[in-house]
Design a protein around this motif. Sequence first.
Motif, mmCIF file in Angstrom:
data_model
loop_
_atom_site.group_PDB
_atom_site.id
_atom_site.type_symbol
_atom_site.label_atom_id
_atom_site.label_comp_id
_atom_site.label_asym_id
_atom_site.label_seq_id
_atom_site.Cartn_x
_atom_site.Cartn_y
_atom_site.Cartn_z
ATOM 1 N N GLY A 36 0.435 -1.088 -0.155
ATOM 2 C CA GLY A 36 0.017 0.147 0.351
ATOM 3 C C GLY A 36 0.993 1.533 0.132
ATOM 4 O O GLY A 36 0.067 2.515 -0.037
ATOM 5 N N ASP A 37 2.561 1.101 -0.236
ATOM 6 C CA ASP A 37 2.778 2.015 -0.220
ATOM 7 C C ASP A 37 4.448 1.516 -0.218
ATOM 8 O O ASP A 37 4.531 0.971 -0.568
ATOM 9 C CB ASP A 37 3.262 2.903 1.189
ATOM 10 N N GLY A 38 5.434 3.030 -0.508
ATOM 11 C CA GLY A 38 6.298 2.715 -1.522
ATOM 12 C C GLY A 38 6.717 2.884 0.010
ATOM 13 O O GLY A 38 8.188 1.743 -1.032
ATOM 14 N N CYS A 39 6.782 2.276 1.146
ATOM 15 C CA CYS A 39 8.008 2.325 1.551
ATOM 16 C C CYS A 39 7.938 0.054 2.327
ATOM 17 O O CYS A 39 8.809 0.320 2.299
ATOM 18 C CB CYS A 39 7.624 2.827 3.098
ATOM 19 N N GLU A 40 7.294 -0.158 1.294
ATOM 20 C CA GLU A 40 7.037 -1.263 1.966
ATOM 21 C C GLU A 40 8.002 -2.051 0.791
ATOM 22 O O GLU A 40 8.364 -3.373 0.237
ATOM 23 C CB GLU A 40 5.969 -2.174 1.957
ATOM 24 N N VAL A 41 8.297 -1.338 -0.460
ATOM 25 C CA VAL A 41 8.631 -2.230 -2.166
ATOM 26 C C VAL A 41 10.220 -2.712 -2.113
ATOM 27 O O VAL A 41 10.300 -4.118 -2.495
ATOM 28 C CB VAL A 41 8.444 -0.877 -2.639
ATOM 29 N N THR A 61 3.644 7.798 1.695
ATOM 30 C CA THR A 61 4.346 7.876 2.371
ATOM 31 C C THR A 61 6.098 8.214 1.555
ATOM 32 O O THR A 61 6.861 9.706 2.192
ATOM 33 C CB THR A 61 4.897 7.050 3.349
ATOM 34 N N VAL A 62 5.863 7.295 1.335
ATOM 35 C CA VAL A 62 7.271 6.731 -0.249
ATOM 36 C C VAL A 62 6.137 6.715 -1.278
ATOM 37 O O VAL A 62 5.737 5.687 -1.926
ATOM 38 C CB VAL A 62 8.006 6.037 0.333
ATOM 39 N N ASP A 63 6.378 7.486 -2.097
ATOM 40 C CA ASP A 63 5.358 7.735 -2.924
ATOM 41 C C ASP A 63 6.528 7.163 -4.432
ATOM 42 O O ASP A 63 7.803 6.641 -4.243
ATOM 43 C CB ASP A 63 5.607 9.111 -3.669
#
Length: 223
Positions: A36-41, A61-63
Amino acid sequence: MTAIKVLLVDDDPLVRAGLSLMLGGAEDIEIVGQAGDGCEVLALVDRLAPDVVLMDIRMPTVDGLTATELLRARAGAPEVILLTTFHADEQVLRALRAGAAGFVLKDTQPAEIVDAVRKVAAGVPVLSPTVTRQLISRVAGDDSRQDRSRRARERLAALGEREREVAVAVGRGKSNADIAADLYMSVATVKTHVSRVLAKLALNNRVQIALLTHDAGWLLDDE
């Protein structure tokens, strides 16, 4: 046949559900994870080893832009396709420079999104020559453009004469077959030159070649 492993990244669970449904219906595509967010990628890529990351460009959070830059800076990174609602979003340019393989609009037909994933997995950027020209023409003419042009010319100086000709042709959106016909060489030779250009310039794909030749002013006759 080995399935193409895809990681979906979008902060809207409904969008993720829709993408999962349309991609999951293709026999050669497997959804290996969602975020659900770039911080998890980065962590998910390390754990799931996807071939393609299909990622929203705007997240809280992190695009997708930042996540693309972080991801593509790593060795062996998967290909990235960005999801956007804009045809010529200047942020997409930043992502393409970072090594994204292209972008698709959120209202794109399902079959086209499936096709985009297949193309990117095969190493083909998902930007038509027309869209590429539209994007590179959006590069702002601000104070940074002169510096960007100088840096681009310095990098391109590493190319030989034939490689420069091929790079310009790629920048103009020509296919390998078109380049071969124009420059009187075989398609295999064109592929070799393109590979050498990518290696010499430390680039990921043909879109980055197009952007670099544009920055250098090599495509001015087209504008």
